[in-house]
Write a protein that holds these residues in place. Structure first.
Motif, PDB file in Angstrom:
ATOM      1  N   THR A   1      -4.569  12.869  -2.062  1.00 24.17           N
ATOM      2  CA  THR A   1      -4.760  13.850  -0.998  1.00 24.17           C
ATOM      3  C   THR A   1      -5.068  15.204  -1.638  1.00 24.17           C
ATOM      4  OG1 THR A   1      -3.786  14.815   1.016  1.00 24.17           O
ATOM      5  CG2 THR A   1      -2.278  14.412  -0.818  1.00 24.17           C
TER       6      THR A   1
ATOM      7  N   GLN B   1       0.834  -1.193   0.000  1.00 20.82           N
ATOM      8  CA  GLN B   1       0.000   0.000   0.000  1.00 20.82           C
ATOM      9  C   GLN B   1       0.868   1.243   0.000  1.00 20.82           C
ATOM     10  OE1 GLN B   1      -2.554  -0.569   3.479  1.00 20.82           O
ATOM     11  NE2 GLN B   1      -4.286  -0.852   2.105  1.00 20.82           N
TER      12      GLN B   1
ATOM     13  N   CYS C   1       4.384  10.247   1.350  1.00 24.46           N
ATOM     14  CA  CYS C   1       3.790   8.999   0.864  1.00 24.46           C
ATOM     15  C   CYS C   1       4.680   7.848   1.302  1.00 24.46           C
ATOM     16  CB  CYS C   1       3.660   9.034  -0.651  1.00 24.46           C
ATOM     17  SG  CYS C   1       3.160   7.469  -1.389  1.00 24.46           S
TER      18      CYS C   1
ATOM     19  N   SER D   1       4.017   0.530   2.405  1.00 26.94           N
ATOM     20  CA  SER D   1       3.989  -0.480   3.456  1.00 26.94           C
ATOM     21  C   SER D   1       3.654  -1.833   2.852  1.00 26.94           C
ATOM     22  CB  SER D   1       2.960  -0.108   4.524  1.00 26.94           C
ATOM     23  OG  SER D   1       1.661  -0.101   3.972  1.00 26.94           O
TER      24      SER D   1
ATOM     25  N   GLY E   1      -1.345   5.717  -4.491  1.00 26.50           N
ATOM     26  CA  GLY E   1      -1.946   6.115  -3.240  1.00 26.50           C
ATOM     27  C   GLY E   1      -3.400   6.507  -3.447  1.00 26.50           C
ATOM     28  N   GLN E   2      -4.076   6.799  -2.355  1.00 25.47           N
ATOM     29  CA  GLN E   2      -5.507   7.112  -2.404  1.00 25.47           C
ATOM     30  C   GLN E   2      -5.770   8.555  -2.827  1.00 25.47           C
ATOM     31  OE1 GLN E   2      -3.670   7.115   0.281  1.00 25.47           O
ATOM     32  NE2 GLN E   2      -4.325   8.801   1.617  1.00 25.47           N
TER      33      GLN E   2
ATOM     34  N   VAL F   1       0.438   5.124   1.299  1.00 30.63           N
ATOM     35  CA  VAL F   1      -0.426   5.959   2.124  1.00 30.63           C
ATOM     36  C   VAL F   1       0.114   7.379   2.129  1.00 30.63           C
ATOM     37  CG1 VAL F   1      -1.406   6.326   4.405  1.00 30.63           C
ATOM     38  CG2 VAL F   1      -1.048   3.996   3.558  1.00 30.63           C
ATOM     39  N   GLU F   2      -0.722   8.316   1.686  1.00 29.32           N
ATOM     40  CA  GLU F   2      -0.322   9.716   1.571  1.00 29.32           C
ATOM     41  C   GLU F   2      -0.825  10.523   2.754  1.00 29.32           C
ATOM     42  OE1 GLU F   2      -1.173   9.271  -3.200  1.00 29.32           O
ATOM     43  OE2 GLU F   2      -2.536  10.270  -1.832  1.00 29.32           O
ATOM     44  N   SER F   3      -0.148  11.620   3.009  1.00 29.26           N
ATOM     45  CA  SER F   3      -0.583  12.566   4.034  1.00 29.26           C
ATOM     46  C   SER F   3      -0.017  13.936   3.708  1.00 29.26           C
ATOM     47  CB  SER F   3      -0.119  12.119   5.420  1.00 29.26           C
ATOM     48  OG  SER F   3       1.290  12.038   5.466  1.00 29.26           O
TER      49      SER F   3
ATOM     50  N   THR G   1       9.705   6.079   1.839  1.00 29.95           N
ATOM     51  CA  THR G   1       8.836   7.250   1.806  1.00 29.95           C
ATOM     52  C   THR G   1       9.334   8.273   0.784  1.00 29.95           C
ATOM     53  OG1 THR G   1       8.220   6.957   4.115  1.00 29.95           O
ATOM     54  CG2 THR G   1       7.860   9.124   3.174  1.00 29.95           C
TER      55      THR G   1
END
Length: 121
Positions: free
Chosen positions: A115, A3, A22, A25, A112-113, A5-7, A77
């Motif tokens: 952001t 996966q 990002c 994982s 990623g999903q 995962v962004e933030s 990352t």
């Protein structure tokens, strides 16, 4: 399962800064290129910046030296530091990576999903 995962997205005033992160994982063998794309509402997704596993970088002309891509291979990352943001930078930002899940396997594309980044006063 791998996966991304962004933030780090959000609302910022013109001229402001944001830093996107990002993290990959899961179980995999290696990560090659990592990229940031963006998609403004009603428009096509476009490549913003790319960084290889060795650290070579490329940027879209529209960024005009305002964004910097970097990565921490130990943390799996990738980052996008965005400075001097403009309203036209408003978009959903997506992380992308080419990941090899095992020795001898081909690379797969992971996303990623997304952001949301909104630049507005």
């Amino acid at each position: 399962q791998v996966q991304l995962v962004e933030s780090g997205g959000g609302l910022v005033q013109p001229g402001g800064s944001l830093r996107l992160s990002c993290a990959a994982s899961g179980t995999f063998f290696s990560i090659n290129a990592m990229d940031w794309y963006r998609q403004p509402s009603g428009k096509q997704r476009e490549l913003v910046a790319t960084i290889t596993s060795g650290g070579s970088k490329n940027y879209a002309n529209s960024i005009e030296g305002r964004f910097t891509i970097s990565r921490d291979n130990a943390k799996n990352t990738v980052y996008l530091q965005m400075n001097s943001l403009k309203p036209e930078d408003t978009a959903v930002y997506y992380c992308h990576a080419k990941i090899r899940r095992g020795v001898g396997r081909f690379e797969d594309d992971y996303w990623g999903q997304g952001t949301q980044v909104t630049v507005s006063s």
